[in-house]
Design an enzyme around this catalytic site. Sequence first.
Site: not given
Length: 184
Positions: A48, A107, A135, A163, A169
């Site tokens: 990522g 996250d 987040k 993704d 992506r």
Amino acid sequence: MDAEHVAGELESVVLTEEQILTRVAALAAALAEEYAGRTPVLVGVLGGAATFTVDLARAYPGQVEIAWMAIKSYSTRNRASGSVRLLKDLDLDIAGRDVIIIDTVIDTGLTMNWLIANLRQRGPASVAVCALMKKPDTPDFGETPAYVGCDVPAGLIVGYGLDFRGHYRNLRCAAVLSPVHARG
């Protein structure tokens, strides 16, 4: 791919391509100020963070070295469990080096805490975190400096290297995937 190509699959765009590039440039400038006269190692978290890592390195106005790690985080019922498996380790020795862990979105912070602990065991001069997005309710990382481009809402973020089941992506923006498509 532009957001309009998958507009029906997205709940909202959180960062446009232009906003991403502006934030990447600002993060690169902040890091360059902090690491002036040194050559930090950017440790990109595959897959990522590949896009973000390369863009950040290109925007950095000095020398950097790029290294990659790949990890697998495990979850139960869509919640991170904190269990992490190393899939690809660094190809270089970071002892005595300034290390900046690069991730596109943080996250729960569980995986990042694992990475920080793992890398600190290798004797670097310093460890910092740089993320484009964070987040809500993500904890701080203690004494580890964190450079964050912006806060984003809860939800499954896709695009700009992130993704969902191998898709999105190549989306130029960062967006929240609609809950209907996130289940599918």
